[in-house]
Design an enzyme around this catalytic site. Structure first.
Site, PDB file in Angstrom:
ATOM      1  N   ASP A  66      52.012  65.976  42.376  1.00  0.00           N
ATOM      2  CA  ASP A  66      52.839  67.319  42.409  1.00  0.00           C
ATOM      3  C   ASP A  66      53.802  67.313  43.287  1.00  0.00           C
ATOM      4  O   ASP A  66      53.930  66.687  44.409  1.00  0.00           O
ATOM      5  CB  ASP A  66      51.648  68.655  42.810  1.00  0.00           C
ATOM      6  CG  ASP A  66      51.081  68.206  44.165  1.00  0.00           C
ATOM      7  OD1 ASP A  66      50.793  67.076  44.337  1.00  0.00           O
ATOM      8  OD2 ASP A  66      50.921  69.307  44.834  1.00  0.00           O
ATOM      9  N   GLU A 125      48.269  68.701  46.170  1.00  0.00           N
ATOM     10  CA  GLU A 125      48.331  68.177  47.736  1.00  0.00           C
ATOM     11  C   GLU A 125      49.191  69.167  48.400  1.00  0.00           C
ATOM     12  O   GLU A 125      49.212  69.821  49.507  1.00  0.00           O
ATOM     13  CB  GLU A 125      48.905  66.864  47.686  1.00  0.00           C
ATOM     14  CG  GLU A 125      48.753  66.148  49.402  1.00  0.00           C
ATOM     15  CD  GLU A 125      50.048  66.386  50.061  1.00  0.00           C
ATOM     16  OE1 GLU A 125      49.861  66.464  51.368  1.00  0.00           O
ATOM     17  OE2 GLU A 125      51.084  67.214  49.783  1.00  0.00           O
TER      18      GLU A 125
HETATM   19 ZN   LIG Z   1      53.712  64.510  50.221  1.00  0.00          ZN
END
Ligand SMILES: [Zn+2]
Length: 364
Positions: A66, A125
């Site tokens: 992501d 994340e």
């Molecule tokens: Zn990163």
């Protein structure tokens, strides 16, 4: 596919958190002969993919597919790769599709290895990080698949490629203090208890003070005051209450108990309450571990640069992996445009990162 082609393919898949732009399915198919565990939770996509070549140690490469939203200020389309003067521009070019491309291609090109190789990938994340790496680690624990060592390929270099790896991270402790006094008329200070006056005697011995001396890995854990408020914006009332907020980026030498004791030592004469909230815990991977020594050598061989061992900066998913007993380090390209418009990485860096990971796998 070569590492740069793979890099471009990943960049053109728009994968703002928590989406993956189809990247995980593509990677699972790209690595032939690997066993894939799809560990999706709510809208988050996670993939753990592994292959046992031999009886030796289990080496894992971890990362996120992501990216943060592109935002304004781009000169070109952030999801259409532009090459200029040896650089590749796109959202995720540094953070962290460069790292992903380098380790996926390095693993794909590995034919022999004395142990198990794996990838741990998530699409969460940059977001809340509640359904990503943490959930994969729960499954790995259950299935007895926990790696011995792990490299998170976040961008870590500072000025030149190869100059820094992260062998740990500081923790973060947030504090909220409330001091209760007794409100009264400013003209009769003897009848009031003014919490601003009370705190002022101690504040200079708290603000900016180091709670430890640091060590070879960590800078000192400093007491940083972030907010103080009290009073009613008038000159004739002595206030009855004061609130202070602070933060300590802590090393392994300072914990919640030592922060509590520090506050108590200074505020014990006052009617105060304290609430602490720890958003991250510190960890460090020793310089003598197999992974740090081998990565050091691989970087020096490919780049001629001796990397420094740093724990500076914000957090990454390494904070979840280290407490599972895994030796974790982070190494990737130069970090100077992450989360910014016109994010870019040089093609040379991605090729060198690939070479470092190949060398590491070969010598592990
Ligand atoms: Zn990163």
């Amino acid at each position: 596919m070569k590492v740069i082609e793979l890099f471009i393919d990943l960049l053109e898949r728009k994968s703002e958190t928590p989406t993956d732009g189809g990247a995980l399915k593509f990677i699972a198919e790209y690595l032939e002969g690997y066993t894939a565990l799809v560990i999706n939770r709510e809208e988050v996509q996670n993939l753990f993919i592994y292959k046992k070549f031999g009886e030796g140690e289990h080496l894992c490469f971890a990362g996120h597919v992501d990216v943060v939203p592109a935002g304004d200020g781009w000169d070109t389309d952030p999801y259409k790769v532009v090459e200029k003067d040896g650089y590749i521009y796109a959202r995720g070019a540094q953070d962290m599709k460069s790292g992903l491309a380098a380790f996926i291609q390095a693993v794909a090109d590995t034919k022999t290895f004395n142990g198990t190789l794996s990838l741990l990938l998530t699409s969460d994340e940059e977001g809340p990080a509640k359904n990503g790496t943490v959930k994969v680690l729960e499954v790995l624990k259950e299935k007895n698949l926990m790696p011995d060592a792990c490299i998170v390929a976040e961008p870590t270099c500072e000025k030149v490629f190869g100059d820094a790896m992260k062998v740990g991270r500081r923790g973060s402790i947030n504090g909220y203090v409330e001091i209760l006094g007794k409100q009264g008329h400013a003209a009769y200070p003897e009848k009031a208890t003014n919490p601003i006056h009370q705190l002022s005697h101690e504040l200079g011995k708290m603000a900016g003070v180091n709670l430890d001396n640091g060590d070879e890995y960590f800078s000192p854990s400093q007491f940083v005051v972030t907010d103080i408020r009290s009073g009613m914006q008038v000159t004739n009332v002595s206030p009855g209450k004061l609130n202070m907020m602070f933060n300590v980026r802590n090393s392994t030498k300072t914990d919640q108990a030592s922060v509590e004791a520090f506050v108590e030592a200074h505020l014990k004469e006052m009617n105060y309450s304290l609430r602490l909230d720890q958003s991250a815990y510190p960890f460090v991977t020793d310089s003598n571990t197999h992974i740090v020594r081998n990565l050091d050598k691989a970087i020096e061989k490919v780049t001629g640069v001796v990397p420094k061992h740093s724990t500076a900066g914000g957090t990454s998913d390494a904070r979840f992996i280290a407490p599972c007993g895994v030796d974790v380090v982070e190494f990737g390209v130069i970090n100077d445009t992450i989360h910014a418009p016109n994010e870019r990485t040089s093609k040379a860096e991605v090729e060198k990162l690939y070479a470092v990971f190949r060398e590491l796998i070969d010598t592990f």
